[in-house]
Motif scaffolding. Structure first.
Motif, PDB file in Angstrom:
ATOM      1  N   LEU A   4       0.992  -1.092  -0.052  1.00 28.43           N
ATOM      2  CA  LEU A   4       0.230  -0.182  -0.006  1.00 28.43           C
ATOM      3  C   LEU A   4       0.451   1.636  -0.235  1.00 28.43           C
ATOM      4  O   LEU A   4       0.604   2.242  -0.686  1.00 28.43           O
ATOM      5  N   TRP A   5       1.710   1.302   0.922  1.00 28.30           N
ATOM      6  CA  TRP A   5       3.207   1.952   1.000  1.00 28.30           C
ATOM      7  C   TRP A   5       3.559   2.909  -0.378  1.00 28.30           C
ATOM      8  O   TRP A   5       3.682   3.837  -1.005  1.00 28.30           O
ATOM      9  N   ALA A   6       3.851   2.014  -1.593  1.00 29.69           N
ATOM     10  CA  ALA A   6       4.134   2.275  -2.049  1.00 29.69           C
ATOM     11  C   ALA A   6       3.555   2.181  -3.220  1.00 29.69           C
ATOM     12  O   ALA A   6       3.504   3.042  -4.675  1.00 29.69           O
ATOM     13  N   THR A   7       2.451   1.979  -3.639  1.00 26.47           N
ATOM     14  CA  THR A   7       1.417   2.422  -4.364  1.00 26.47           C
ATOM     15  C   THR A   7       1.151   3.441  -3.989  1.00 26.47           C
ATOM     16  O   THR A   7       0.786   4.364  -4.722  1.00 26.47           O
ATOM     17  N   LEU A   8       0.788   4.083  -2.676  1.00 25.76           N
ATOM     18  CA  LEU A   8       0.785   5.268  -2.745  1.00 25.76           C
ATOM     19  C   LEU A   8       1.803   6.434  -2.783  1.00 25.76           C
ATOM     20  O   LEU A   8       1.106   7.569  -3.191  1.00 25.76           O
ATOM     21  N   TYR A   9       2.476   6.349  -2.650  1.00 18.73           N
ATOM     22  CA  TYR A   9       3.662   6.947  -2.649  1.00 18.73           C
ATOM     23  C   TYR A   9       4.201   7.050  -4.673  1.00 18.73           C
ATOM     24  O   TYR A   9       4.212   7.943  -4.821  1.00 18.73           O
ATOM     25  N   ILE A  10       4.075   6.059  -5.391  1.00 16.11           N
ATOM     26  CA  ILE A  10       4.070   5.646  -6.978  1.00 16.11           C
ATOM     27  C   ILE A  10       3.479   7.193  -7.011  1.00 16.11           C
ATOM     28  O   ILE A  10       2.421   7.295  -8.272  1.00 16.11           O
ATOM     29  N   SER A  11       1.241   6.486  -6.406  1.00 14.08           N
ATOM     30  CA  SER A  11       0.612   7.117  -7.105  1.00 14.08           C
ATOM     31  C   SER A  11       0.754   9.094  -6.763  1.00 14.08           C
ATOM     32  O   SER A  11       1.031   9.804  -7.599  1.00 14.08           O
ATOM     33  N   PHE A  12       1.383   9.318  -5.429  1.00 13.91           N
ATOM     34  CA  PHE A  12       1.695  10.389  -5.009  1.00 13.91           C
ATOM     35  C   PHE A  12       2.681  11.189  -6.694  1.00 13.91           C
ATOM     36  O   PHE A  12       2.480  12.178  -6.555  1.00 13.91           O
ATOM     37  N   ILE A  13       3.858  10.545  -6.746  1.00 13.91           N
ATOM     38  CA  ILE A  13       5.087  11.122  -7.543  1.00 13.91           C
ATOM     39  C   ILE A  13       3.977  11.471  -8.941  1.00 13.91           C
ATOM     40  O   ILE A  13       4.089  11.987  -9.244  1.00 13.91           O
ATOM     41  N   ALA A  14       3.263  10.408  -9.003  1.00  8.07           N
ATOM     42  CA  ALA A  14       2.190  10.846 -10.551  1.00  8.07           C
ATOM     43  C   ALA A  14       1.614  11.777 -10.488  1.00  8.07           C
ATOM     44  O   ALA A  14       1.808  13.129 -11.857  1.00  8.07           O
ATOM     45  N   LEU A  15       1.239  12.191  -9.247  1.00  5.62           N
ATOM     46  CA  LEU A  15      -0.215  13.093  -9.523  1.00  5.62           C
ATOM     47  C   LEU A  15       0.775  14.798  -9.397  1.00  5.62           C
ATOM     48  O   LEU A  15       0.608  15.731  -9.929  1.00  5.62           O
ATOM     49  N   ALA A  16       2.422  14.520  -8.572  1.00  5.82           N
ATOM     50  CA  ALA A  16       2.750  15.174  -8.264  1.00  5.82           C
ATOM     51  C   ALA A  16       3.649  15.989  -9.436  1.00  5.82           C
ATOM     52  O   ALA A  16       3.831  17.480  -9.812  1.00  5.82           O
ATOM     53  N   VAL A  17       3.724  15.162 -10.531  1.00  5.52           N
ATOM     54  CA  VAL A  17       4.045  15.797 -11.558  1.00  5.52           C
ATOM     55  C   VAL A  17       2.804  16.089 -13.113  1.00  5.52           C
ATOM     56  O   VAL A  17       2.355  17.312 -13.156  1.00  5.52           O
ATOM     57  N   SER A  18       1.842  15.096 -13.012  1.00  7.16           N
ATOM     58  CA  SER A  18       0.201  15.210 -13.862  1.00  7.16           C
ATOM     59  C   SER A  18      -0.117  16.475 -13.334  1.00  7.16           C
ATOM     60  O   SER A  18      -0.618  17.122 -14.228  1.00  7.16           O
ATOM     61  N   VAL A  19      -0.050  16.838 -12.052  1.00 12.28           N
ATOM     62  CA  VAL A  19      -1.046  18.049 -12.236  1.00 12.28           C
ATOM     63  C   VAL A  19      -0.759  19.635 -12.164  1.00 12.28           C
ATOM     64  O   VAL A  19      -1.101  19.834 -12.780  1.00 12.28           O
ATOM     65  N   PRO A  20       0.049  19.554 -11.463  1.00 11.16           N
ATOM     66  CA  PRO A  20       0.551  20.759 -12.543  1.00 11.16           C
ATOM     67  C   PRO A  20       1.290  20.676 -13.874  1.00 11.16           C
ATOM     68  O   PRO A  20      -0.062  21.465 -14.294  1.00 11.16           O
ATOM     69  N   ILE A  21       1.792  20.051 -14.757  1.00  8.75           N
ATOM     70  CA  ILE A  21       1.656  20.181 -16.144  1.00  8.75           C
ATOM     71  C   ILE A  21       0.429  19.936 -16.511  1.00  8.75           C
ATOM     72  O   ILE A  21      -0.479  20.801 -17.276  1.00  8.75           O
ATOM     73  N   GLY A  22      -0.021  18.921 -15.971  1.00 12.29           N
ATOM     74  CA  GLY A  22      -2.116  18.657 -16.463  1.00 12.29           C
ATOM     75  C   GLY A  22      -2.992  20.404 -16.331  1.00 12.29           C
ATOM     76  O   GLY A  22      -3.524  20.333 -16.761  1.00 12.29           O
ATOM     77  N   LEU A  23      -2.964  20.514 -15.268  1.00 10.20           N
ATOM     78  CA  LEU A  23      -3.541  21.518 -14.653  1.00 10.20           C
ATOM     79  C   LEU A  23      -3.372  22.964 -15.189  1.00 10.20           C
ATOM     80  O   LEU A  23      -4.123  23.756 -16.469  1.00 10.20           O
ATOM     81  N   PHE A  24      -1.360  23.005 -15.702  1.00 12.29           N
ATOM     82  CA  PHE A  24      -0.990  24.735 -17.022  1.00 12.29           C
ATOM     83  C   PHE A  24      -1.841  25.047 -17.840  1.00 12.29           C
ATOM     84  O   PHE A  24      -2.111  25.130 -18.818  1.00 12.29           O
ATOM     85  N   ALA A  25      -1.645  23.044 -18.449  1.00  9.65           N
ATOM     86  CA  ALA A  25      -1.216  23.246 -19.711  1.00  9.65           C
ATOM     87  C   ALA A  25      -3.152  23.407 -20.214  1.00  9.65           C
ATOM     88  O   ALA A  25      -3.820  24.160 -20.532  1.00  9.65           O
ATOM     89  N   ALA A  26      -4.431  22.830 -19.452  1.00 16.10           N
ATOM     90  CA  ALA A  26      -5.621  23.097 -19.494  1.00 16.10           C
ATOM     91  C   ALA A  26      -5.710  24.759 -19.055  1.00 16.10           C
ATOM     92  O   ALA A  26      -6.697  25.177 -19.832  1.00 16.10           O
ATOM     93  N   ILE A  27      -5.001  25.806 -18.582  1.00 10.51           N
ATOM     94  CA  ILE A  27      -5.374  26.878 -18.150  1.00 10.51           C
ATOM     95  C   ILE A  27      -4.640  27.643 -19.486  1.00 10.51           C
ATOM     96  O   ILE A  27      -5.529  28.720 -19.994  1.00 10.51           O
ATOM     97  N   TYR A  28      -3.942  26.809 -20.183  1.00 15.24           N
ATOM     98  CA  TYR A  28      -3.230  28.322 -21.107  1.00 15.24           C
ATOM     99  C   TYR A  28      -4.428  27.871 -22.399  1.00 15.24           C
ATOM    100  O   TYR A  28      -4.540  28.312 -22.779  1.00 15.24           O
ATOM    101  N   LEU A  29      -4.513  26.290 -22.645  1.00 14.58           N
ATOM    102  CA  LEU A  29      -5.568  26.046 -23.136  1.00 14.58           C
ATOM    103  C   LEU A  29      -6.575  26.708 -23.788  1.00 14.58           C
ATOM    104  O   LEU A  29      -7.429  27.073 -24.662  1.00 14.58           O
ATOM    105  N   SER A  30      -7.492  26.535 -22.295  1.00 19.78           N
ATOM    106  CA  SER A  30      -8.318  26.942 -22.430  1.00 19.78           C
ATOM    107  C   SER A  30      -8.978  28.549 -22.149  1.00 19.78           C
ATOM    108  O   SER A  30      -9.595  29.620 -22.753  1.00 19.78           O
ATOM    109  N   GLU A  31      -7.374  28.579 -21.114  1.00 19.00           N
ATOM    110  CA  GLU A  31      -7.738  30.769 -21.528  1.00 19.00           C
ATOM    111  C   GLU A  31      -6.711  32.067 -22.367  1.00 19.00           C
ATOM    112  O   GLU A  31      -7.292  32.924 -22.758  1.00 19.00           O
ATOM    113  N   TYR A  32      -5.771  31.214 -23.152  1.00 23.06           N
ATOM    114  CA  TYR A  32      -4.551  31.814 -23.419  1.00 23.06           C
ATOM    115  C   TYR A  32      -4.745  31.378 -25.344  1.00 23.06           C
ATOM    116  O   TYR A  32      -4.690  32.462 -25.611  1.00 23.06           O
ATOM    117  N   ALA A  33      -4.861  30.210 -25.194  1.00 18.58           N
ATOM    118  CA  ALA A  33      -4.096  30.053 -26.967  1.00 18.58           C
ATOM    119  C   ALA A  33      -5.293  30.090 -27.562  1.00 18.58           C
ATOM    120  O   ALA A  33      -6.129  29.888 -27.172  1.00 18.58           O
TER     121      ALA A  33
END
Ligand SMILES: Nc1ncnc2c1ncn2[C@@H]1O[C@H](COP(=O)(O)OP(=O)(O)OP(=O)(O)O)[C@@H](O)[C@H]1O
Ligand SMILES: [Mg+2]
Lengths: 447, 489, 265
Positions: B256-285
């Motif tokens: 369970l620890w490893a599962t959560l650890y990996i998921s945490f890293i995955a979210l740490a990568v995908s949430v900022p990139i995905g969120l900023f990309a969404a903001i850029y694409l819907s508000e600026y591009a």
């Protein structure tokens, strides 16, 4: 107009309350800088995402394309009747054939003017261990060829192949018991003489998987057939069931607890991890219903359950997009509700439904995890199924499971196959998605 | 009659039902279709369905019932002694194979029907005889197994005969019913539509059946597991070390620890990139950039997870070792091998970028334009509007999206199977190999473990845990997102 | 058409707050505003009237460059506020909009507390040095918008919880809080009941003391009640502009007459 004069006159009296618009104040400048920075973050995020995509595709292409060529050694083999008969009588048939090929290979070397003091057994290591079997298969299939000399393109061993593709270097061979630098010298000269050559590798696309020791023979063809039969099951089950379920939910279902329960279930199933569907398949279809293990039929059933939510969701969307006026028009001329749906709404929604189904199928085609649990992995995609029933029921793998199988094996020669398999898999997915897009463009209706 | 032939006969009878229904109705109307209550085809379909459905239902119920009955009868013949030597299940599968072998032998003409029913291990080497027709048996056939197999065959053939009779009788009864009812006054269309409606309901209920199926298959095996292995040790054990000889320690916490650890890293990568990309694409591009970048990003979501797994194993892992490993660019030596929490987490993060960005995109676009206008009209810059008005307004939706992404990460299998490693470990170092719940489900069920052993059954308990966690996350997330949408509708 | 005497800035006597010359607006191919010349006097309420789709909102949005947020929109011509060309490349629309505030048709409070709704503008424009400053701005703005008494005890409740009329006054207070010189209002009462409308109209009349107000309205009565000057738009043209009383009692153009007597609209 006298009043106007009074009005505007007051404006002159009022002192300017703020600085000029033409000068940007320092706070605004700071705010604009923050704005530019923020925009940059957004742009970089998009670029980073796209770079990941490029990196992924570049890796796949650079590692995988070499799987589509393979090194062959061209050897004229004299098929003497006496030797063939002796070999067929023996218990170790292929090793007799191997000796025949060995002699022929030695002749090739000497006639090409390549001197070597290597034993026949050592020379044999340059060839695939499947070479003897392919000569034998040819002889059995063409008895008329006995007594003649036939020129074979025999598979080189994976080390030789790797050397010519740059995967295996001379340093790598220091600890290798199969091949050494002397072999590579011979390979260099043979390839200069055109006897050893890389050709397009049809066997990779259409062939069967091969055991651990013969990566050069492994192909994805049989698991492709496995995938094909699975997709057939998925299509035949999920399309009608998905459409029926969607029609009920969209057109007939009353608003009650039962309908709500179905809705909640569908949206949750769409998010259940795929491995859980594998567990369901194992317990329900294999443990409980005693369906055969590793069978594409079972794989298809599991994937059907997995894709149904996707198909239902997209089908409902396309049913919803048919305007109510169509239904009312049909009902107005005296059609029953059922008739209005099946005769008028459904045909209009069909392009959208098909698009959704194709996308669902593409998803199912790439799915691996549940297949592992129902045994569709391992060295099983070794025979082309003979017949349709066998196609559904005989143990087989599927493309993604075959790729996983190769990725797990110890010999790095299989990695090249895995990447190559991914190229084929992605080509299939791309084709399906393009068909879906074309369908959507072609039949898109604006109401 | 074999099953395929029976099905074929059933279909033929149903078609006969169609012809009969239509013909009877037309005859009763004196050949004038206008006198019928419904269109003639509806009478045909009525006939078809009445002939088919009851018989088909009968067949569907019969199949599992027959196999259960035969199984209990035959397994009663197996003495407790031989059941004790291996498991009863194994003996039964031997019995089935021998029975199947006998069938093949009869088909191939090696044995006659009487011989097959009467051969004895005392007089014939059954294993060799079956070997001739291509049925390989692992061990010699005991006389008990052979007798059980013969009994199995006898029961099966009786069962098959009864099955055929029952199904055909049901279909014929249906035909008789059609013969009586298909008259001009009969409301065939209403009858057919009622049946179709039930079929539609049935199709819709498959979603419920699937959920029930999942829950049942998890629960039965999990309960069985907990009867062999204490639940407390499973949920709170700090060690995971299955050994197939017995004496395993099967604590879920390291997984369970490893599962959560990996998921945490995955979210740490995908949430900022995905969120900023969404903001850029819907508000600026601009529309052109949006039209190109959005589908391209979504390609990442369409790539099968096995591809990401391979990418982790063969590309990202070695790359990270080159940077963080012994003698790597940084010279820190944190990383021993390519498979690690970081490897799997990073790659999973890449996979989740489009997931996060397209969900956030939808959610950001659901914020009404009036809100933007209000802020811009006050002289806010675009980024101030996004940060101080749009994001706070969209927050619940975004939280929901992140929860959904987290549930994806927790349930992801192929990337961790290939990229995370195989050894369970409770460690904080993200560059170490660890293994997760999903990876162990795969390895425990694809290994050679006996299916009834705790080492295999633990996979179901792991699956149950996984199911409960992801279901919880999904329910909460879907609830939040729906509430969020309703707010702006 | 425009009979209002416009006096040059250098001449130094009469200077309108806003002056627009030869303004053209295009949405892609659509020509939404055609060659409009218009002066707007300071500390006056000017009403824009005209049939639906004639370009009132479009012209209004030109005055604080809200049209910049629409990709396909293009503005030509010359618009000056206090003699400064607001479409000059040196002008930052952010600064401009602080000077020219806007109130929209539908009340659009942010999903924040009442306090934060008002404080939003002052915060981003850096108008307050301390919390006390900010408190004062908030209280002041609410007072000016005539909302203070109604909400003073629940400033930390969400702005979306107020009634429609209160929300609109909150939006006006929000606009006032950044101390603009001009307030643009696009049909501010169209979503409100008569009582709430009356309150807003009262408020507009009070605000005239300190602000230049431009209001778009579909209600002739409203225009007559609150405005001193009225501009009538038709199909993208400014048909006539003048003193409200004059326009309503004695329009010079046939189209204006038809519109205010309800023959089309
Ligand atoms: N964002 C836009 N994109 C394209 N065309 C627009 C846009 N906004 C307005 N238009 C067009 O410009 C013209 C003027 O619109 P505008 O909104 O200014 O009219 P209006 O006088 O405010 O009408 P109403 O009284 O209904 O609010 C109309 O023809 C409209 O279709
Ligand atoms: Mg308008």
């Amino acid at each position: 107009m006298t009043d106007t004069t009074a009005q505007t006159g007051r404006a002159v009296a009022a002192p300017a309350r703020k600085g000029s618009l033409l000068e940007v104040d320092s706070l605004t400048r700071k705010r604009n800088a923050a704005e530019a920075r923020f925009k940059m973050y957004g742009l970089s995020a998009v670029i980073v995402g796209l770079l990941f995509l490029v990196a992924l595709l570049a890796t796949i292409l650079s590692n995988g394309t070499s799987a589509f060529t393979q090194t062959f050694i061209t050897i004229p083999v004299p098929l003497e009747r006496a030797e063939i008969e002796a070999a067929e009588k023996s218990i170790v048939k292929t090793s007799k054939y191997r000796a025949i090929i060995g002699t022929a290979f030695a002749n090739v070397l000497s006639s090409a003017g390549i001197e070597t003091d290597m034993s026949a057994k050592d020379l044999d290591k340059m060839m695939s261990s499947g070479a003897a079997a392919s000569v034998r298969d040819f002889v059995l299939a063409n008895p008329a060829s006995i007594g003649t000399t036939h020129t074979f393109d025999l598979l080189a061993s994976s080390r030789v192949d790797g050397y010519l593709k740059g995967r295996v270097t001379r340093e790598d061979l220091i600890n290798d018991k199969n091949l050494d630098a002397a072999h590579l010298d011979i390979v260099d000269r043979l390839s200069a003489a055109g006897i050893v050559q890389k050709r397009f590798n049809w066997q990779f696309i259409f062939g069967a998987d091969a055991s651990d020791s013969r990566p050069e023979q492994a192909g994805i063809g049989v698991s492709m057939i496995g995938s094909f039969f699975m997709m057939l099951v998925v299509l035949v089950l999920s399309l009608p069931i998905g459409v029926a379920a969607s029609i009920y939910l969209e057109e007939f279902a009353p608003k009650n607890r039962f309908t709500d329960l179905i809705e909640v279930n569908i949206s949750n199933l769409a998010a259940v991890p795929s491995i859980v569907f594998g567990i369901l398949g194992l317990a329900a279809f294999i443990q409980f219903a005693h369906l055969p293990q590793s069978a594409p039929l079972v794989g298809g059933l599991v994937l059907t359950l997995m894709t149904l939510p996707t198909i239902i969701i997209s089908t409902r969307a396309s049913l919803k997009s048919v305007p109510p006026s169509i239904r009312n028009a049909a009902l107005g001329v005296g059609a029953s509700k059922m008739q209005s749906v099946f005769h008028h709404v459904l045909p209009l929604a069909m392009p959208g439904i098909l698009t959704g189904t194709i996308i669902g199928l593409a998803q199912a085609l790439g799915e691996t995890a549940p297949l592992l649990l129902i045994g569709m992995v391992g060295f099983i995609a070794s025979n082309v199924p003979d017949g349709v029933a066998a196609g559904f029921l005989d143990p087989n793998s599927a493309m993604p499971a075959q790729i996983y199988e190769w990725a797990k094996r110890a010999d790095p020669a299989f990695y090249e196959r895995a990447w190559g398999g991914i190229i084929i898999l992605l080509l299939f997915l791309m084709t399906m998605n393009i068909i879906a897009i074309i369908l959507r463009r072609r039949f898109e209706r604006r109401w | 009659m074999s099953l395929p032939i029976l099905v074929f006969v059933l279909l033929a009878l149903s078609v006969a039902g169609y012809v009969l229904g239509r013909g009877r109705a037309m005859a009763s109307a004196g050949g004038d279709a206008r006198k019928l209550h419904s269109l003639p085809n509806y009478y045909g379909w009525f006939g078809f369905l009445v002939a088919l459905l009851p018989a088909a239902l009968m067949l569907l119920l019969w199949l599992p019932a027959q196999s259960v009955v035969i199984d209990t009868q035959v397994s009663a013949m197996i003495s407790d002694r031989s059941a004790a030597e291996s498991s009863r299940g194994l003996v039964m599968s031997d019995v089935e194979r021998v029975a199947e072998g006998l069938d093949l032998a009869v088909d191939a003409g090696v044995l006659t029907e009487e011989q097959a029913a009467s051969i004895r291990t005392e007089f014939t080497d059954v294993r060799e005889r079956l070997g001739e027709v291509g049925v390989a048996l692992g061990s010699d056939v005991t006389s008990e197994t052979l007798q059980a197999a013969q009994r199995y065959r006898a029961l099966s053939s009786t069962g098959d005969l009864l099955r055929t009779l029952a199904v055909v009788a049901a279909a014929l009864a249906g035909l008789a019913f059609v013969y009586r009812r298909a008259a001009s006054t009969f409301r065939a269309r209403n009858a057919v539509e009622a049946v179709v409606r039930w079929i539609l309901i049935l199709a819709a209920s498959i979603a419920i059946l699937t959920t029930v199926g999942i829950i049942l298959s998890l629960i039965f095996n999990t309960v069985e597991f907990f009867s062999l292995y204490p639940a407390w040790d499973f949920f709170f054990g700090l060690t995971w070390s299955p050994s197939f000889g017995g004496g395993s320690e099967l604590g879920i916490l390291p997984l369970l620890w490893a599962t959560l650890y990996i998921s945490f890293i995955a979210l740490a990568v995908s949430v900022p990139i995905g969120l900023f990309a969404a903001i850029y694409l819907s508000e600026y591009a601009g529309p052109a950039v949006r039209a190109v970048a959005k589908p391209l990003l979504e390609v990442l979501a369409g790539i099968p997870t096995i591809v990401y797994g391979l990418f982790a194993l063969l590309t990202v892992g070695p790359l990270l070792v080159d940077i963080f490993g012994d003698g790597g660019v940084l010279g820190v030596g944190w990383m021993g091998g390519g498979t690690a929490v970081m490897t799997a987490g990073l790659v999973m993060g890449i996979m989740l970028i489009p997931f996060v960005s397209s969900l956030s995109d939808d959610i950001i676009n659901a914020v009404p334009q009036a809100m933007r206008d209000g802020s811009l009209g006050l002289g806010a810059t675009h980024s101030e509007t996004v940060k101080q008005v749009i994001l706070p307004a969209a927050l619940p939706g975004i939280v929901g999206a992140i929860l959904l992404a987290g549930s994806r990460a927790i349930g992801e299998t192929m990337i961790v199977v290939l990229g995370a490693g195989a050894a369970a470990r409770l460690s904080l170092n993200p560059f170490e190999a660890m293994t997760t719940v999903t990876a162990k489900i795969v390895s425990q069920l694809t290994g050679d473990a006996d299916f009834a052993s705790p080492e295999a059954l633990v996979a179901f308990a792991l699956g149950m845990t996984l199911f409960v966690i992801t279901l919880g996350l999904n329910v909460i997330a879907l609830y939040i997102v729906r509430k969020y949408r309703e707010q702006y509708e | 058409m425009n009979e209002m005497p416009v006096v040059d800035a250098e001449a130094g006597t009469l200077l309108p707050k806003i002056s627009a010359k030869k303004v053209q607006v295009f949405y892609g191919e659509t020509h939404a505003i055609k060659d409009v010349d218009l002066n707007i006097a300071d500390r006056t309420v000017t009403a824009f009237i005209g049939p639906s789709g004639c370009g009132k909102s479009t012209f209004l949005r030109c005055l604080n460059r809200m049209n910049d947020t629409i990709d396909i929109c293009r503005v030509e011509g010359d618009i000056r506020i206090d003699g400064e060309d607001i479409y000059d490349p040196k002008v930052d629309p952010v600064q401009l909009r602080a000077k020219v505030g806007m109130v929209f048709q539908k009340p659009n409070p942010f999903p924040k507390s009442i306090y934060d709704n008002i404080a939003y503008g002052p915060r981003i424009h850096g108008l307050s040095r301390s919390k006390a400053d900010l408190d004062e701005i908030v209280a002041n703005s609410l007072q000016k918008a005539g909302l203070y008494e109604e909400v003073k005890d629940r400033l930390d409740e969400p702005g979306t919880g107020l009634s429609g009329g209160q929300q609109q006054r909150l939006c006006i207070a929000r606009a006032i809080a950044v101390s603009p010189e001009v307030i643009l209002m696009d049909e501010p009462c169209s979503a409100l009941d008569p009582i709430a409308t009356a309150k807003i109209e009262e408020l507009i009349d009070e605000l005239r003391e300190n602000y230049t107000i431009v209001i778009v309205t579909h209600s002739m009565q409203q225009a007559a009640r609150v405005s001193q000057r009225t501009a009538f738009f038709h199909l993208g043209n400014l048909v006539e502009e003048g003193e409200t009383k004059e326009i309503f009692t004695n329009p010079t153009d046939r189209r204006t007459q038809d519109y205010i007597t309800g023959r089309f609209g």
